[in-house]
Design a protein around this motif. Structure first.
Motif, PDB file in Angstrom:
ATOM      1  N   TYR A  37       0.847  -1.162  -0.006  1.00 24.28           N
ATOM      2  CA  TYR A  37       0.106  -0.059  -0.011  1.00 24.28           C
ATOM      3  C   TYR A  37       0.844   1.129   0.021  1.00 24.28           C
ATOM      4  CZ  TYR A  37      -2.979   3.778   1.786  1.00 24.28           C
ATOM      5  OH  TYR A  37      -3.485   4.991   1.828  1.00 24.28           O
ATOM      6  N   GLU A  94       3.256   6.343  -5.242  1.00 26.41           N
ATOM      7  CA  GLU A  94       3.384   6.262  -6.807  1.00 26.41           C
ATOM      8  C   GLU A  94       2.198   6.966  -7.405  1.00 26.41           C
ATOM      9  OE1 GLU A  94       3.089   2.466  -8.530  1.00 26.41           O
ATOM     10  OE2 GLU A  94       1.926   3.651  -9.973  1.00 26.41           O
ATOM     11  N   LEU A  95       1.041   6.809  -6.789  1.00 26.14           N
ATOM     12  CA  LEU A  95      -0.413   7.493  -7.344  1.00 26.14           C
ATOM     13  C   LEU A  95      -0.302   8.805  -6.878  1.00 26.14           C
ATOM     14  CD1 LEU A  95      -2.822   4.569  -6.868  1.00 26.14           C
ATOM     15  CD2 LEU A  95      -1.846   5.188  -8.871  1.00 26.14           C
ATOM     16  N   LEU A  99       2.517   2.159  -3.422  1.00 23.22           N
ATOM     17  CA  LEU A  99       1.488   2.469  -4.252  1.00 23.22           C
ATOM     18  C   LEU A  99       0.759   3.950  -3.988  1.00 23.22           C
ATOM     19  CD1 LEU A  99       0.029   0.707  -6.511  1.00 23.22           C
ATOM     20  CD2 LEU A  99      -1.606   0.113  -4.956  1.00 23.22           C
ATOM     21  N   LYS A 100       0.638   4.135  -2.949  1.00 26.00           N
ATOM     22  CA  LYS A 100       0.112   5.531  -2.652  1.00 26.00           C
ATOM     23  C   LYS A 100       1.156   6.671  -2.732  1.00 26.00           C
ATOM     24  CE  LYS A 100      -2.192   8.409   1.068  1.00 26.00           C
ATOM     25  NZ  LYS A 100      -2.117   8.586   2.416  1.00 26.00           N
TER      26      LYS A 100
END
Ligand code: SF4
Lengths: 504, 228
Positions: free
Chosen positions: A468, A474-475, A471-472
């Motif tokens: 998570y 990156e986004l 990903l966070k």
């Protein structure tokens, strides 16, 4: 009857195993439940306002059961005024005693019966036979299972577990000649045979679909006309009814007559609907000279005032929940071990006895899919009741020791995400030994049953909770603002604050 | 997460969350279920919307209110959570009004509506709408789609053979459709069906709707990139 004792032996699991290994049974049950189920769906759709009528039906039943003492009193008073002998029986034994006393007073030698689940519940046939009184079932399905010395395996289709060939065999034995497996021939044979029995019988025994409080009448739904014969030919009629069969008025019957046949078989109307308000009057062409109604409690009143189970008394015994049930379809009715089978039986049987422990695993025989609730014409939440049964069993200390320890561990793990996370990690280490191609095929420990039909998935190499963070980040850069979406969310939030919009 | 980022939505994953407690609840262990419920309620206390990829978990939260009937404070919290909890497709279509993600997925697909999501939570049209708007997707209806796949959580372990008969029947129907992909909304059911497919060496791919849509959107992006 010996078979009912046999049916009760062992656990649900063992009895289900017998059924699962019986291809004839599974095919027969699947074939007929599918036919009934699709018939019901079609009838409900054609009706147009099915859900509204279900709600009307539910309200009528809720109201009646909430005031059951009042309506029972009204019913008994009116029935007595019509010249009916009304008896109340607290237990199955009492009902039997009352019934047998009437039969003995009439010096009866034989009784004909129309279909009645209550007489199955109290095992009336066996009691009559023990006094040397012949008891003959006149509903075709009941006649067949009586010949087979079995109990009904469905509330409305007693012989649902038998196919045409098995039925032909049983009836051929009865006839003393080989009958072809053709429905018309078989039905013809039974009709002829029963005609003699009707004429000889001293007593007619019926059940009761609905009892109308405002006039003290009973109403019978049937398709074969045998209940009419039973209630007109013999000199004495005894009707057995559960104390919850009451509805207030004939106007309410309209709703029930809409819901019951459609839910049971997909029929718009039942072939014969008889209202009986008492014994034969001076200018009546036929009918019994004497009529008795025995009103049975046998555990029903224990549900009154129980918030989780009172709605059980709303049941109109249509069998729709059995036809919709994916478990019933595979194991049939006998696996449930009681008079009532399927989802309603799984709840009613332990509830009537207020003894969950004795019926140990019956409440476990459900995936809680809710198909029963969806099918039920009076919306009884059977899936929730099954969970309540399981909870009561645990609370009473009858839970399974291993499971109970497991659930304590579950609570420990689930109340802290740290523990949960390390448990998952531990699981990942442990599975290194058993994973093959990303799955766990070995039939070990609690996975034994699961893996007899499937391959268990393994825990992901990298847990989402581990990914998570990356990903966070990156986004973070990629999140594109979207005005329209933002506005819709704000609207929803505002609606919630104002108490306006809710999706419950 | 990636899907939602395209619409300006940041998904938080509170690391303190665990499981909704349904296995314990359904088995009758309510005290144990409450422990899990409290963790979940606290974890999402500050969120505006809570989205779950499982209709069954979303529906479980509806039981919290009853479970905490003797603990009014927790009950109030539970009611709040219930109001903001959404199953994924319900949130996408119902709240955001997004029905077309511009996904491209050129395969034959069938859909299993899980019992708790469709029957109890009432999520029926949303996934169909999302699927209808996927380019290239050929939809084939699953016979007796509404029938339970036999998962039922601990039921699959306790009544393994009954559950096995149910999942086998489900997979029989699935094979009849000749679909390449089975899509669903509930990981439990999907795991159950996928397990039986693997056991029988059947090549049907089992996907959560989120996975399918994500792959579909990625396909479209690639398409666009290649075309440009
Ligand atoms: S519980 Fe509902 S569906 Fe089942 S027999 Fe009773 S009335 Fe019919």
């Amino acid at each position: 009857m010996s078979t009912q004792q046999t049916a009760l032996k062992g656990t649900v699991k063992e009895r289900a195993q017998l059924a699962l290994n019986n291809d004839f049974l599974r095919q027969a049950v699947r074939f007929t439940t599918e036919r009934l189920r699709s018939g019901k769906l079609k009838a409900a759709e054609e009706h147009g306002n099915w859900d509204e009528w279900r709600e009307r039906g539910r309200q009528i039943r809720l109201h009646t059961i909430a005031h059951l003492d009042y309506y029972l009193g009204e019913f008994a008073t009116n029935a007595r005024e019509n010249g009916v002998h009304v008896h109340f029986a607290a237990t199955a034994q009492e009902a039997i005693q009352i019934g047998l006393a009437i039969a003995q007073a009439k010096e009866a030698k034989s009784a004909v019966k129309s279909k009645s689940m209550v007489t199955e519940e109290i095992h009336l046939n066996q009691a009559l036979q023990s006094l040397g009184i012949e008891a003959i079932e006149t509903d075709l399905g009941e006649y067949i299972i009586q010949l087979a010395n079995e109990a009904p395996s469905h509330i409305i289709i007693p012989a649902i577990h038998k196919n045409r060939y098995q039925i032909a065999e049983l009836l051929s034995e009865d006839a003393g000649e080989q009958l072809p497996p053709e429905t018309s021939v078989l039905a013809g044979y039974v009709r002829k045979k029963l005609r003699e029995k009707f004429l000889q019988a001293d007593i007619g025994v019926t059940g009761c679909n609905f009892a109308i409080a405002e006039t003290g009448s009973i109403v019978l739904f049937e398709n074969e006309g045998n209940a009419r014969m039973v209630s007109t030919v013999p000199k004495t009629q005894i009707t057995f009814m559960g104390m919850e069969r009451i509805i207030p008025s004939w106007a309410d019957l309209e709703v029930m007559a809409t819901l019951l046949p459609r839910s049971a078989t997909g029929q718009k109307l039942t072939v014969y609907m008889s209202g009986i308000s008492g014994p034969k009057r001076a200018d009546d062409g036929d009918g019994p000279e004497e009529m008795h109604i025995i009103i049975l409690d046998n555990g029903r009143s224990l549900q009154l005032g129980d918030p989780e189970f009172q709605e059980l008394l709303n049941c109109i015994r249509c069998g729709a929940c059995l036809n919709a049930c994916p478990v019933y379809r595979h194991i049939g009715g006998h696996a449930y071990g009681g008079t009532y089978s399927g989802p309603i039986g799984a709840v009613l049987t332990p509830a009537l006895k207020k003894n969950v422990a004795e019926w140990d695993d019956i409440a476990n025989a459900s995936s809680l899919c809710g198909a029963c609730y969806e099918a039920c014409p009076v919306k009884i939440p059977l899936h929730d009741m099954l969970v309540s049964l399981r909870r009561r069993k645990v609370e009473a200390g009858h839970g399974n020791a291993l499971e109970s320890a497991g659930m304590k561990g579950f609570a420990g793990v689930m109340s802290s995400s740290k523990v949960y996370h390390s448990t998952l990690k531990l699981g990942k280490l442990g599975q290194k030994l058993v994973v093959r191609d990303g799955g766990i095929p070995a039939k070990i420990g609690p996975l034994k049953g699961w893996n007899s039909h499937r391959i268990a998935p393994s825990i992901a190499k990298k847990l989402f909770r581990e990914r998570y963070g990356e990903l966070k980040a990156e986004l973070g850069q990629q999140v594109k603002a979207n005005a329209e979406v933002e506005q819709r969310m704000q609207q929803w939030l505002k609606g919630r604050q104002d108490g306006g919009i809710s999706h419950e | 997460m990636r899907l939602f980022a395209n619409y300006g939505i940041v998904l938080e994953f509170p690391n303190v969350q665990t499981c909704c407690g349904q296995p314990a609840y359904n088995s009758g262990y309510w005290e144990e279920a409450k422990a899990a419920a409290k963790t979940i309620i606290s974890a999402f206390a500050d969120s505006d919307f809570v989205i779950t990829p499982s209709g069954s978990c979303a529906h479980m939260v509806h039981h919290y209110v009853e479970m905490f009937k003797d603990e009014p404070q927790w009950q109030e919290q539970a009611r709040k959570l219930q109001g903001k909890m959404f199953e994924f497709s319900q949130f996408l279509v119902g709240v955001l009004g997004i029905k077309d993600l511009g996904a491209h997925f050129p395969h034959k697909v069938t859909y299993h509506p899980s019992c708790h999501g469709s029957r109890l939570l009432g999520v029926k049209s949303e996934p169909m709408e999302l699927l209808r708007n996927v380019r290239g997707l050929e939809f084939v209806p699953l016979p007796f789609a509404e029938d339970c796949c036999g998962f039922g959580g601990t039921f699959a372990i306790k009544m393994a053979d009954i559950s096995g008969a149910m999942v086998s029947e489900k997979v029989d129907h699935l094979i009849e459709t000749e679909a390449e992909v089975l899509v669903g909304l509930d990981m439990g059911c999907l795991m159950n069906i996928a397990g039986n497919l693997r056991y029988r060496n059947q090549p049907v791919r089992v996907m959560h709707l989120v996975e399918l849509l994500y792959e579909g959107v990625s396909n479209s992006n690639e398409h666009a990139a290649n075309g440009a």
